[in-house]
Design an enzyme around this catalytic site. Structure first.
Site, PDB file in Angstrom:
ATOM      1  N   CYS A   2      42.953  -6.036  41.729  1.00  0.00           N
ATOM      2  CA  CYS A   2      42.468  -6.866  40.650  1.00  0.00           C
ATOM      3  C   CYS A   2      40.768  -7.134  41.009  1.00  0.00           C
ATOM      4  O   CYS A   2      40.454  -6.710  42.199  1.00  0.00           O
ATOM      5  CB  CYS A   2      42.882  -8.185  40.647  1.00  0.00           C
ATOM      6  SG  CYS A   2      44.614  -8.111  40.277  1.00  0.00           S
ATOM      7  N   GLY A  28      41.053  -2.728  37.951  1.00  0.00           N
ATOM      8  CA  GLY A  28      42.239  -3.005  37.170  1.00  0.00           C
ATOM      9  C   GLY A  28      41.884  -2.851  35.815  1.00  0.00           C
ATOM     10  O   GLY A  28      40.976  -3.293  35.348  1.00  0.00           O
ATOM     11  N   ASN A 100      42.258 -12.137  43.345  1.00  0.00           N
ATOM     12  CA  ASN A 100      42.368 -10.784  43.623  1.00  0.00           C
ATOM     13  C   ASN A 100      43.236 -10.680  45.085  1.00  0.00           C
ATOM     14  O   ASN A 100      42.765 -11.449  46.069  1.00  0.00           O
ATOM     15  CB  ASN A 100      40.945 -10.166  43.775  1.00  0.00           C
ATOM     16  CG  ASN A 100      41.095  -8.859  44.702  1.00  0.00           C
ATOM     17  OD1 ASN A 100      42.163  -8.012  44.331  1.00  0.00           O
ATOM     18  ND2 ASN A 100      40.126  -8.193  45.430  1.00  0.00           N
ATOM     19  N   GLY A 101      44.454  -9.896  44.940  1.00  0.00           N
ATOM     20  CA  GLY A 101      45.213  -9.953  46.192  1.00  0.00           C
ATOM     21  C   GLY A 101      46.762  -9.908  45.785  1.00  0.00           C
ATOM     22  O   GLY A 101      47.097  -9.481  44.559  1.00  0.00           O
ATOM     23  N   TYR A 258      38.426   4.113  48.977  1.00  0.00           N
ATOM     24  CA  TYR A 258      38.754   4.634  47.806  1.00  0.00           C
ATOM     25  C   TYR A 258      38.395   3.451  46.532  1.00  0.00           C
ATOM     26  O   TYR A 258      37.688   3.893  45.876  1.00  0.00           O
ATOM     27  CB  TYR A 258      40.065   4.733  47.621  1.00  0.00           C
ATOM     28  CG  TYR A 258      40.630   4.853  46.259  1.00  0.00           C
ATOM     29  CD1 TYR A 258      40.363   6.173  45.395  1.00  0.00           C
ATOM     30  CD2 TYR A 258      41.148   3.909  45.402  1.00  0.00           C
ATOM     31  CE1 TYR A 258      40.654   6.156  43.947  1.00  0.00           C
ATOM     32  CE2 TYR A 258      41.721   4.092  44.363  1.00  0.00           C
ATOM     33  CZ  TYR A 258      41.443   5.203  43.423  1.00  0.00           C
ATOM     34  OH  TYR A 258      41.839   5.483  42.144  1.00  0.00           O
ATOM     35  N   ASP A 364      38.975  15.242  49.289  1.00  0.00           N
ATOM     36  CA  ASP A 364      39.546  13.890  48.600  1.00  0.00           C
ATOM     37  C   ASP A 364      39.423  12.765  49.514  1.00  0.00           C
ATOM     38  O   ASP A 364      39.471  12.918  50.830  1.00  0.00           O
ATOM     39  CB  ASP A 364      40.892  14.325  48.133  1.00  0.00           C
ATOM     40  CG  ASP A 364      41.118  13.385  46.607  1.00  0.00           C
ATOM     41  OD1 ASP A 364      40.220  12.685  46.625  1.00  0.00           O
ATOM     42  OD2 ASP A 364      42.124  13.835  46.163  1.00  0.00           O
TER      43      ASP A 364
HETATM   44  P1  AMP Z   1      48.219  12.112  45.284  1.00  0.00           P
HETATM   45  O1  AMP Z   1      47.725  13.415  45.427  1.00  0.00           O
HETATM   46  O2  AMP Z   1      48.997  12.182  43.893  1.00  0.00           O
HETATM   47  O3  AMP Z   1      48.624  11.591  46.354  1.00  0.00           O
HETATM   48  O4  AMP Z   1      46.717  11.279  44.732  1.00  0.00           O
HETATM   49  C1  AMP Z   1      45.969  11.259  45.606  1.00  0.00           C
HETATM   50  C2  AMP Z   1      44.751  10.700  44.651  1.00  0.00           C
HETATM   51  O5  AMP Z   1      45.063   9.160  44.298  1.00  0.00           O
HETATM   52  C3  AMP Z   1      43.477  10.532  45.604  1.00  0.00           C
HETATM   53  O6  AMP Z   1      42.552  11.572  44.643  1.00  0.00           O
HETATM   54  C4  AMP Z   1      42.908   9.234  45.452  1.00  0.00           C
HETATM   55  O7  AMP Z   1      41.631   9.143  44.904  1.00  0.00           O
HETATM   56  C5  AMP Z   1      44.058   8.618  44.570  1.00  0.00           C
HETATM   57  N1  AMP Z   1      44.391   7.210  44.843  1.00  0.00           N
HETATM   58  C6  AMP Z   1      44.504   6.797  46.137  1.00  0.00           C
HETATM   59  N2  AMP Z   1      45.089   5.543  46.198  1.00  0.00           N
HETATM   60  C7  AMP Z   1      45.230   4.928  44.709  1.00  0.00           C
HETATM   61  C8  AMP Z   1      45.474   3.984  44.251  1.00  0.00           C
HETATM   62  N3  AMP Z   1      45.958   2.820  44.898  1.00  0.00           N
HETATM   63  N4  AMP Z   1      45.413   3.795  42.804  1.00  0.00           N
HETATM   64  C9  AMP Z   1      45.073   5.035  42.091  1.00  0.00           C
HETATM   65  N5  AMP Z   1      44.629   6.027  42.697  1.00  0.00           N
HETATM   66  C10 AMP Z   1      44.486   6.048  44.098  1.00  0.00           C
END
Ligand code: AMP
Length: 493
Positions: A2, A28, A100-101, A258, A364
């Protein structure tokens, strides 16, 4: 996850609050809310994006100099509008707030408040519980003048009872605005001040999850609320600040990897610079592998900064071969796997001219379930790449986050009980390269050595609050799995 913002202005606050909130939309996208105060509370919340929830009519209704805004992605609850924040109570005073938390003992507190104090918690949002615990303490002083000391003791009481992560902004009607962080400072909260244009007016104060939310409003001073500390601004705009816990600071490292915006400074660390450093340090590891790489290409957007750093360090060509469609929401948060896979293809498209006949180093920020990574590798292969090396500038994720980042149940992590070779095979890459955990922490810590250690629980399983037991892991995982199920059922209705 959040985002929260609180502003204490000298004039109607809603337009400032609205534009500031747009800087925390990424934190969010499930729901958002704005609460203002002009003698009574005005509240509007809804599901979806900020731009879809608020219109001229409800903005006009949100009168007052004091405002709290929130954007939400639920880690408890089904994401219904009843669970959206801010919340307010009418007893013992008018108290409103958002956070947020994630509160790890939410269900236990909900029950206790009901059984012992006969309080009804209507929502499945943990903020309602925080608000009630806070109110329970100051209720004892309802016939007295509420001093900063009483407010700080109420925060201490919250620390005693409420477990997990929380960065909270509260407004106590006619008394003042309060911001506080949990004892470990797991989640960020910034405090800022700006002088108004008219010199005879008092400063405008604000709290926000990210510094960017205050810098877009041209705040003069922006600093962190210290972990385990509270800042209180009374109605005369006098500032009181107190350290209330001496637990070690353990900010979440995933904010830098991220979550947070690159232009934000959290805990004295600029997010963009930390990603450059993460790239530099991963480049050293990649160099030792002596791979035959033609181009470095990021998975947009968060990996762009680190990828540029890697390409520079390795003296390789940097090429943006994946184009992102900005008008599609985040795929990660869709509960059904199929919908997720489909929309990854709609979200990213490869440029054949970039990838054809090339050995590609794809970068990534992280690999979670591996669904996105697998789809991207396939996409880049279809575009003609020869070899694909997949680099993650964070370490292998293997544990759920209980402090507010959406990482669900243990079984979903591709890296759990798998070697790097196995992961590479599962996502279809020729090689997978992860950042070593020490290098990851060193890179982020480089800008603020006062932080001795970060919360890295999603990488190590070491939860800094020390209260996550095996039973809680099972219980919370079950709750989360049920939430996903009921979200799906609701969708199908
Ligand atoms: P996957 O390959 O399906 O594990 O997705 C990895 C991708 O999800 C990476 O490109 C991250 O940028 C993104 N990601 C990592 N953590 C989260 C999160 N908590 N919520 C949304 N996206 C995420």
């Amino acid at each position: 996850m959040c985002g929260v913002i609180g502003l204490f202005d000298n004039e109607n606050v809603v337009s400032k609050l609205y534009s500031s909130m747009l800087t925390i939309q990424h934190r969010g996208q499930d729901s958002a809310g704005i609460l203002t105060f002009d003698g009574t509370f005005h509240l509007k919340k809804g599901n979806g994006l900020i731009r879809d929830i608020f219109d001229q009519k409800n903005i006009a209704r949100l009168q007052g100099n004091i405002g709290i805004g929130h954007t939400r992605y639920p880690t408890v609850g089904e994401g219904s509008v009843e669970d959206a924040q801010p919340f307010w109570l009418n007893f013992p005073f008018g108290i409103a707030g958002a956070h947020n938390g994630n509160i790890t003992n939410f269900f236990q507190l909900k029950k206790e408040l009901n059984d012992k104090s006969k309080k009804i918690i209507n929502s499945n949002c943990d903020m309602e519980v925080v608000l009630n615990v806070f109110a329970e303490y100051i209720e004892k002083f309802k016939n007295k003048k509420i001093t900063p000391e009483i407010i700080f003791n109420a925060v201490k009481y919250v620390y005693k009872r409420v477990k997990g992560s929380y960065a909270v902004v509260l407004y106590i009607a006619g008394i003042g605005m309060l911001g506080f962080r949990d004892p470990y400072g797991l989640r960020p909260l910034l405090f800022g001040e700006t002088k108004p244009e008219l010199t005879n007016e008092k400063s405008i104060y604000g709290f926000a999850s990210e510094s960017t939310s205050l810098s877009v409003l041209n705040f003069d001073i922006i600093r962190d609320v210290e972990p385990g500390s509270a800042i209180f601004i009374n109605e005369d705009k006098e500032i009181f600040e107190k350290k209330l816990s001496s637990k070690p600071h353990r900010p979440c490292i995933f904010e830098y990897i991220y979550f947070a915006r690159p232009d934000s400074d959290l805990n004295g660390i600029n997010v963009y610079s930390s990603r450059v450093e993460l790239g530099n340090s991963l480049a050293k590891k990649i160099k030792k592998l002596k791979l035959d790489i033609d181009i470095v290409s990021p998975v947009p957007d968060s990996a762009r900064t680190a990828s540029i750093a890697i390409a520079r360090k390795l003296k390789l060509k940097y090429r943006e071969g994946l184009v992102k469609n900005r008008y599609i929401g985040r795929t990660f948060i869709m509960p059904e796997d199929n919908a997720r896979k489909e929309s990854i293809n709609q979200k990213l498209n490869p440029i054949e001219a970039v990838f054809i006949d090339k050995n590609v180093l794809l970068v990534d920020d992280s690999i979670v379930r591996g669904n996105t990574s697998r789809a991207i590798v396939q996409m880049v292969r279809n575009a003609g790449a020869k070899k694909i090396f997949f680099a993650s500038y964070s370490s292998p994720l293997t544990n759920p986050c209980f402090y507010g980042i959406d990482m669900q149940t243990k079984g979903e992590f591709i890296a759990l009980n798998s070697t790097e070779e196995e992961i590479a095979k599962k996502i279809g890459a020729d090689l997978v390269i992860y950042q070593d955990i020490k290098d990851m922490e060193r890179s982020v810590r480089a800008q603020n050595k006062q932080i001795k250690s970060f919360c890295k629980a999603c990488f190590t399983g070491d939860y800094p609050t020390g209260d996550i037991t095996e039973d809680m892991l099972v219980q919370i995982e079950n709750d989360r799995a049920n939430n996903v199920k009921s979200k799906l059922n609701n969708k199908n209705k």
